[in-house]
Write an enzyme that holds these catalytic residues in place. Structure first.
Site, PDB file in Angstrom:
ATOM      1  N   ASP A   1       0.878  -1.078   0.013  1.00  0.00           N
ATOM      2  CA  ASP A   1       0.041   0.042   0.014  1.00  0.00           C
ATOM      3  C   ASP A   1       0.989   1.201   0.029  1.00  0.00           C
ATOM      4  O   ASP A   1       2.137   1.388   0.264  1.00  0.00           O
ATOM      5  CB  ASP A   1      -0.689  -0.028   1.365  1.00  0.00           C
ATOM      6  CG  ASP A   1      -1.749   1.132   1.221  1.00  0.00           C
ATOM      7  OD1 ASP A   1      -2.422   1.575   0.297  1.00  0.00           O
ATOM      8  OD2 ASP A   1      -1.959   1.795   2.437  1.00  0.00           O
ATOM      9  N   LYS A   2       0.241   2.411  -0.515  1.00  0.00           N
ATOM     10  CA  LYS A   2       1.067   3.515  -0.373  1.00  0.00           C
ATOM     11  C   LYS A   2       0.944   4.553   0.835  1.00  0.00           C
ATOM     12  O   LYS A   2       1.977   4.629   1.745  1.00  0.00           O
ATOM     13  CB  LYS A   2       0.730   4.410  -1.606  1.00  0.00           C
ATOM     14  CG  LYS A   2       1.607   5.767  -1.668  1.00  0.00           C
ATOM     15  CD  LYS A   2       1.197   6.588  -2.978  1.00  0.00           C
ATOM     16  CE  LYS A   2      -0.013   7.325  -2.542  1.00  0.00           C
ATOM     17  NZ  LYS A   2       0.197   8.416  -1.517  1.00  0.00           N
ATOM     18  N   THR A   3      -0.101   4.936   1.158  1.00  0.00           N
ATOM     19  CA  THR A   3      -0.715   5.535   2.281  1.00  0.00           C
ATOM     20  C   THR A   3      -0.431   5.002   3.640  1.00  0.00           C
ATOM     21  O   THR A   3      -1.140   4.108   3.773  1.00  0.00           O
ATOM     22  CB  THR A   3      -2.207   6.200   2.283  1.00  0.00           C
ATOM     23  OG1 THR A   3      -2.078   6.990   0.760  1.00  0.00           O
ATOM     24  CG2 THR A   3      -2.301   7.328   3.173  1.00  0.00           C
TER      25      THR A   3
ATOM     26  N   ARG B  28      -2.061  14.644  -1.774  1.00  0.00           N
ATOM     27  CA  ARG B  28      -3.358  13.966  -1.863  1.00  0.00           C
ATOM     28  C   ARG B  28      -4.419  15.036  -2.076  1.00  0.00           C
ATOM     29  O   ARG B  28      -4.502  15.830  -1.220  1.00  0.00           O
ATOM     30  CB  ARG B  28      -3.746  13.198  -0.576  1.00  0.00           C
ATOM     31  CG  ARG B  28      -2.704  12.017  -0.221  1.00  0.00           C
ATOM     32  CD  ARG B  28      -2.750  11.734   1.285  1.00  0.00           C
ATOM     33  NE  ARG B  28      -3.977  11.076   1.452  1.00  0.00           N
ATOM     34  CZ  ARG B  28      -4.419   9.815   1.192  1.00  0.00           C
ATOM     35  NH1 ARG B  28      -3.798   8.925   0.615  1.00  0.00           N
ATOM     36  NH2 ARG B  28      -5.763   9.403   1.627  1.00  0.00           N
TER      37      ARG B  28
ATOM     38  N   LYS C 145     -17.312  15.818   0.491  1.00  0.00           N
ATOM     39  CA  LYS C 145     -16.150  15.789   0.064  1.00  0.00           C
ATOM     40  C   LYS C 145     -15.743  14.396  -0.362  1.00  0.00           C
ATOM     41  O   LYS C 145     -16.134  13.505   0.078  1.00  0.00           O
ATOM     42  CB  LYS C 145     -15.274  16.446   1.263  1.00  0.00           C
ATOM     43  CG  LYS C 145     -15.042  15.215   2.233  1.00  0.00           C
ATOM     44  CD  LYS C 145     -14.250  15.798   3.468  1.00  0.00           C
ATOM     45  CE  LYS C 145     -14.247  14.716   4.343  1.00  0.00           C
ATOM     46  NZ  LYS C 145     -13.380  15.149   5.764  1.00  0.00           N
TER      47      LYS C 145
ATOM     48  N   ARG D  86      -5.842   3.878  -8.200  1.00  0.00           N
ATOM     49  CA  ARG D  86      -7.346   4.009  -8.115  1.00  0.00           C
ATOM     50  C   ARG D  86      -8.006   2.566  -7.778  1.00  0.00           C
ATOM     51  O   ARG D  86      -8.913   1.902  -8.381  1.00  0.00           O
ATOM     52  CB  ARG D  86      -8.088   4.252  -9.337  1.00  0.00           C
ATOM     53  CG  ARG D  86      -7.622   5.837  -9.838  1.00  0.00           C
ATOM     54  CD  ARG D  86      -8.277   6.790  -8.653  1.00  0.00           C
ATOM     55  NE  ARG D  86      -8.166   8.209  -9.208  1.00  0.00           N
ATOM     56  CZ  ARG D  86      -8.171   9.232  -8.423  1.00  0.00           C
ATOM     57  NH1 ARG D  86      -8.570   9.176  -7.230  1.00  0.00           N
ATOM     58  NH2 ARG D  86      -8.431  10.482  -9.099  1.00  0.00           N
TER      59      ARG D  86
END
Length: 1244
Positions: free
Chosen positions: A419-421, A744, A705, A885
């Protein structure tokens, strides 16, 4: 389950008919009544009687069931069944080879050790159960009309329970009352999901407006809810009142067992699920079990050992039959008669001999191998836990091993999916830039401040590395049990981390231009309100700005807390108190009811300057966290960053109730927005919305949002004028720039509903809320109907910095031959930018991009076989792959696709709940204990505090664990085969009769006692290369990827070597005593001794690192053998007639020939192996052997060699040094010269 009370007059047939009708419903729901209504009724009349009570029992055994149940479980292992069969076969007189009681000893020993271990573990579980079951709680008693203390185990579904602050919940409870004036109850769920931020739970809607304390005697409602399940984030049901009114129930109404009450003096609820039906217990699946790749390969070789055993037994049986056949009718005097006393035919003799030889050769199947492997793995895990380089001082956490049986897989990984975040990045979000109404505000001053913090961080890290450990803050403990103390210490230390990050996030330097516009807008709105003018006259750009910050403030689930006590909720005063303080500032009576004020701890400065045109503390240096200011606890770092950013512009969130959000705006003071609905974030919609009633305009407004990829598609088409179209285009351009900078991005939008539109939507939404079956799908559809034709307000860019050491770690792992794929939900530009920053992508590389929906269908449908193959063909030719995504399901599907199609070893690493499915699918799952709770950790096999620790875990500990276990397994096979072959050679001299020249005691205990300890020490402590060299030469990791330590041919080479060594150990003593008059055991005992010496010296040749424990274990084995032999030969002259081992070892120790044999025989037996090792290490050294030679050099010389070879730690990928040119990576892991990087955007 439907109501579980039946009409007593109902006939048996009608009962059956009704049960059949109700069966589908019983599988879906349960009904809960209050128990106090049935206190005087018989037990069978209570409709809650079928539900589980609250007593938990995690033990597996009772006193009566322990022995049969434990043996039954142990016999699930085929090896145990095999050895018990052999031992029982030895009781058959016609085929027995040893004394039956003695033959049982090894099996009984192994089974007993395992049983004692299981019994001890079960006893510990029993003590824990007793401690938990006997904790106290307050339960309402109808007889005494008050709450009385009861044990947890006495609690039942339908009981009313009173909960107190800092008390642990004994069951899953529906919240009916709270002492909190806002009818809220705050809980900490760290014991369930590891998340330390407070969660708000609210009283059931129909009990919210009670003017007095909740009285259980007046309760007359019925609860219909779903069956017990393990989903912590879902609770569906409704409560039916006597009037027929039905109110929906949500997860916000349910308090889960194991959580801790915080910031609430008292709460009352009714038990819905108890004991083993609670969500906490249903999620308690125990330790994970996986079978490692090495273990699977070992099982194949165990099968070959069985084949070898059968071949040897068949050969001996045929030989014995032929030997008997040659005598014809003249039977030998020592022939064994049949049970009837008649002579046996050669064929029957051969059949019986076949079974006898199975007993004699049983040692060929290593009975102690499986136990030894478990012991070694436990020891390896212990030493991994003790590695202080895997301890993170900032978070006070260290590596956790949650799967004990796959440590060796860490040394054989080929693909890493990350994963990145939160995994590659800190997940500590910092507000950097924003665009509102098409105008971009760069926040340059804020960027300079963050750069200053970055320098301070690096300087502080340099200082602390030489300054010892940091002081730790004491924990808040609970009084219930010692385990709670330990847990609260852990969560407290997790909570207190990142003070520097907190300062970064909270201290935002506003953009002067935007700040002026905010003040101008709020000033004009205050003027309009004072003069009763409609706010529609406000310029559209200013209206968008104030709406933008209102959306940042209220479109979230943030909990407000005071600064000095982060766990203390802010209390709001009554309207009368507010009215007396703000009377002179208000002109509209209707506005008075919407304003609230902080009760205490609000400094006079805050009241004085609440409506000043310029923020008093803004001096160009940014806001600071001062006494009296509020802190925010958010479920995600993104939410906290946005709320802190809004507060920097004097748009502060000051209170949150279930139906109301209070914000403070410049000039306007505190406004209370009526919170009508919250449509939470989900990974499919990728957005969240709140529906509020605006206190100034009385309009129903939707603030939304979410990800720009979905929000931009929901924007209302600009039908009038070019302004909106220009804003959309500009915003999209700024979003692309933010993504290129690695930020982000989130889009902010709103929508105003007419009363008719809201009423139409509300009707269907309420139907969805009260549904039990399919509620999630109905609520999802309801949200989709609402979130359309949005008005774009702006967008934000939030920075998520890389974790320390990530670029160096990725560079090192890539040099180790590992393919690294990053699977992220971020947009493509953001992911690519981060990939460059972390050295996953190189600027000189060619980038291939795949963005077509049709090409991405393989991630959503398993039927697209051709697309899967095409995708893998392209991806395998690339050095790096980015999937953007990606939803959680798509992440897991990518991992499964690569693992199953390419047949490679995969590792998945992540930090959030959205990574759980990916972690569970991979061969090895690693969780990061980061900012998104502990759900990834709880689903993982290994847990790390930081991504950078993955380097040492794989390259060092993974390499060691694989090398140790691979060599230990091969050594086991060799050792057993060598010892069994000694008896096999003797069969040629005893007519294949199954006799043995080795005493039964030595045969039984040779592997179990005399040769067991040295191999355990070597399997636990051996290090073929030092940790420093393994990290400086990551290429050595390829050794495990290609299974260089355990290839199929190595098993057969060890078998051949074992048979050769047994020939030497058999025939040298045979010829030495050929013309002597020694008895059988006087000749057989030296053979046993020589075999022991040869096996131990063989282990010494294969040992790479010698410690005092290696020497001690070998000395102990030899001393144990001679001690047992001397004692046995001195005290057991007629134990097993006609054998007479009396004084055998004592006579041998007086014979010089015995000592000569002890020197010559092991040398001759081991000379070929030693010669092979010496030649191979000198002429054709493997990379690991070269690394071992480097370890022997002085430190300065070693550093110079590594420097010349350009393989320094953290350097970019470079050509392999000359001495590593022999490495032959597998096709799956080799880096081809023409490989390229491959970002993929997964379009759904």
């Amino acid at each position: 389950m439907a109501r579980e009370s039946e009409d007593p007059a109902m006939t048996k047939a009608s009962k059956v008919k009704r049960q059949r009708k109700k069966k589908p419903k019983e599988n879906k729901t349960r009904t809960v009544h209050a128990n106090i209504l049935y206190d005087n009724a018989k037990g069978e009349e209570n409709p809650n009687r079928h539900y589980a009570n609250n007593e938990i029992k995690t033990t597996k055994y009772t006193l009566l069931s322990f022995l049969p149940k434990n043996l039954f479980e142990q016999f699930h292992r085929f090896a145990n069944v095999y050895f018990v069969f052999i031992a029982l076969l030895n009781f058959v007189p016609v085929v027995n080879a040893f004394q039956p009681e003695l033959a049982l000893a090894p099996v009984v020993f192994i089974l007993s050790v395992t049983a004692i271990k299981d019994l001890w573990e079960d006893y510990r579980r029993h003590r824990s159960d007793q401690e938990i079951n006997h904790m106290d709680c307050l339960v309402y008693s109808r007889a005494e009309r008050r709450y009385v203390e009861k044990y947890w185990k006495e609690l039942r579904v339908g009981d009313f329970i009173r909960l107190r602050c800092n008390e642990i919940l004994p069951a899953d409870v529906l919240l009916l009352s709270s002492s909190d004036p806002d009818r809220l109850c705050h809980i900490e769920t760290a014991t369930l999901d590891g998340e330390t931020n407070l969660k708000q739970r609210q009283v059931v809607r129909s009990f919210y407006d009670l003017d007095c304390d909740f009285n259980p005697l007046k309760y007359n409602s019925i609860i219909e809810c779903e069956k017990p399940n393990n989903d912590l984030n879902r609770f569906r049901g409704y409560i039916i009142h006597r009037s027929g009114r039905r109110d929906a129930l949500y997860k916000e109404n349910l308090l889960l067992r194991g959580c801790t009450i915080r910031n609430t003096e008292e709460a009352v609820g009714i038990v819905i699920y108890a004991g083993h039906e609670t969500k906490a217990m249903l999620n308690n699946n125990g330790p994970r079990y996986k079978r490692s790749k090495l273990e699977r390969q070992m099982n194949v070789d165990v099968f070959w050992c069985v084949i070898i055993l059968l071949v040897m037994c068949l050969f001996a049986a045929v030989g014995h039959g032929l030997w008997m056949f040659q005598y014809g009718d003249k039977r030998p005097v020592f022939d064994v008669l049949s049970p009837e006393g008649t002579d046996l035919s050669p064929i029957m003799s051969a059949i019986y001999l076949f079974l006898t030889m199975i007993i004699v050769f049983q040692v060929l199947i290593p009975i102690s191998l499986f136990v030894s492997i478990e012991i070694v793995k436990i020891c390896q895990v212990y030493f991994i836990h003790q590695d202080m380089e895997l301890y993170d001082e900032e978070t006070d956490s260290h590596l956790q091993c949650r799967a004990l049986n796959i440590t060796e897989d860490l040394g054989q990984m080929q693909y890493i999916f990350s994963d990145k975040t939160g995994t590659l990045t800190e997940n500590k979000m910092v507000f950097r830039r924003c665009t509102v109404a098409g105008v971009e505000y760069s926040h340059d001053a804020n960027a300079r401040r963050l750069a200053m913090y970055q320098e301070m961080d690096s300087e502080e890290e340099e200082c602390t590395s030489h300054g010892g450990t940091l002081p730790r803050r004491d924990s808040v403990t609970s009084h219930q049990s010692a385990r709670v103390v330990l847990r609260s210490q852990s969560t407290k230390s997790h909570r207190r981390t990142g003070s520097r990050a907190e300062a970064k996030r909270a201290n935002i330097t506003p953009d002067p231009q935007l700040l002026d516009k905010v003040n101008d807008c709020s000033s004009q709105m205050d003027f309009m309100r004072f003069h009763s003018q409609p706010t529609s006259q406000l310029p559209s750009d200013l209206a968008d700005i104030i709406d933008f910050f209102i959306a940042l403030t209220i479109c979230n689930t943030v909990v407000v807390s005071s600064p000095n006590q982060p766990r203390q909720k802010v209390q709001l005063t009554s309207a009368a108190s507010v009215q007396s303080k703000l009377l002179s500032l208000l002109s509209s009576p209707s506005a008075e009811s919407t304003l609230t004020k902080l009760d205490e701890e609000q400094t006079p400065r805050g009241l004085e300057h609440a409506f000043s045109p310029v923020p008093p503390c803004y001096d160009g240096k940014g806001w600071n966290l001062e006494e009296g200011e509020l802190r925010y606890e958010a479920e995600s770092p993104d939410e906290a960053a946005l709320v802190y950013a809004a507060r920097a512009y004097k748009c502060s969130l000051v209170g949150r109730l279930p139906d109301q959000v209070t914000v403070e705006l410049p000039h306007l003071g505190k406004l209370s927005f009526e919170l009508l609905h919250t449509l939470g974030f989900d990974s499919t919609r990728k957005r969240m919305s709140v529906v509020v009633r605006h206190p100034l305009t009385d309009q129903i407004t939707v603030y939304t949002k979410g990800a720009d990829s979905v929000i931009m598609d929901l924007i209302r088409p600009p039908d009038t004028g070019k302004r909106q179209k220009k804003i959309v285009n500009r915003t999209q351009n700024y979003l692309n720039l933010y993504a290129a900078d690695g930020l982000r991005t989130l889009c902010i939008a709103k929508k105003i509903l007419s009363k008719e539109q809201y009423a139409c939507w509300l009707q269907r939404h309420l139907e969805a809320e009260t549904a039990i079956q399919g509620r999630e799908e109905l609520l999802f559809e309801s949200a989709l109907r609402l979130e359309t034709n949005l008005h774009l307000l702006g967008a934000t860019g939030i920075e998520d910095r890389l974790q320390d050491g990530v670029p160096e770690t990725i560079a090192s792992l890539r040099k180790a031959g590992l393919q690294i794929w990053v699977l992220t939900g971020d947009k493509q530009e953001t992911a690519v930018n981060i990939a460059y920053a972390c050295k996953l992508l190189d600027p000189e590389e060619e980038i291939l991009t795949l963005n077509a929906d049709s090409q991405a269908k393989f991630l959503c449908s398993s039927t697209e076989q051709s697309l899967e193959d095409k995708f893998l063909a392209v991806a395998r030719s690339c050095r790096s792959v980015l999937c953007c995504r990606s939803t959680p399901l798509q992440k897991s599907m990518v991992v499964k696709l690569v693992r199953n199609k390419l047949k490679v070893m995969t590792l998945a690493i992540g930090d959030g709940a959205n990574d759980v499915s990916m972690i569970q699918v991979a061969d090895v799952g690693v969780g990061i204990s980061g900012q998104e709770g502990m759900q990834a950790v709880m689903a993982s096999d290994f847990a790390l505090p930081r991504f950078r620790y993955l380097q040492k875990l794989l390259l060092v500990h993974g390499h060691w664990c694989y090398s140790r276990l691979a060599n230990m397994i091969l050594y086991f096979f060799y050792k057993n085969a060598m010892f069994v072959a000694l008896i096999f050679w003797y069969q040629f001299y005893c007519g294949f009769s199954g006799s043995a020249m080795i005493d039964q005691w030595y045969l039984i205990f040779f592997n179990l006692m005399f040769s067991a300890f040295p191999q355990l020490i070597t399997g636990t402590l051996d290090k073929d290369v030092s940790a420093e060299t393994l990290q400086q030469l990551p290429q050595l990791y390829v050794n495990g990827q290609n299974s260089e330590e355990y290839k199929p041919y190595m098993f057969w080479m060890n078998m051949i070597d074992a048979f050769y060594q047994s020939l030497v150990c058999f025939f040298i003593p045979y010829f030495a005593y050929a013309d002597s008059d020694v008895d059988l055991f006087t000749w057989g005992t030296p053979i046993t001794t020589l075999a022991l010496f040869t096996i131990l010296v063989h282990l010494g040749i294969e040992t790479k690192t010698w410690t005092w424990m290696n020497w001690l274990s070998i000395a102990f084995s030899i001393a144990l053998f001679f001690t047992v032999a001397l004692c046995y030969n001195a005290s057991c002259p007629t134990c097993y007639t006609p054998s007479n081992p009396y004084w055998t070892m004592q006579r041998l120790l007086q014979d010089p020939l015995f000592y000569l044999l002890c020197v010559i025989t092991p040398l001759v037996a081991l000379l070929p192996r030693y010669f092979y090792r010496a030649c191979q290490g000198t002429l054709f050294p493997s990379p690991v052997q070269v690394g071992r030679q480097l370890d022997k050099l002085p430190a300065e010389t070693r550093r110079n060699i590594l420097s010349l070879s350009r393989v320094k730690v953290g350097s970019p990928l470079s050509p392999k040094p000359p001495f590593l040119s022999l490495t032959k990576p597998s096709p799956e892991v080799c880096n081809k010269k023409d490989q390229r990087s491959f970002p993929v955007e997964v379009a759904v």
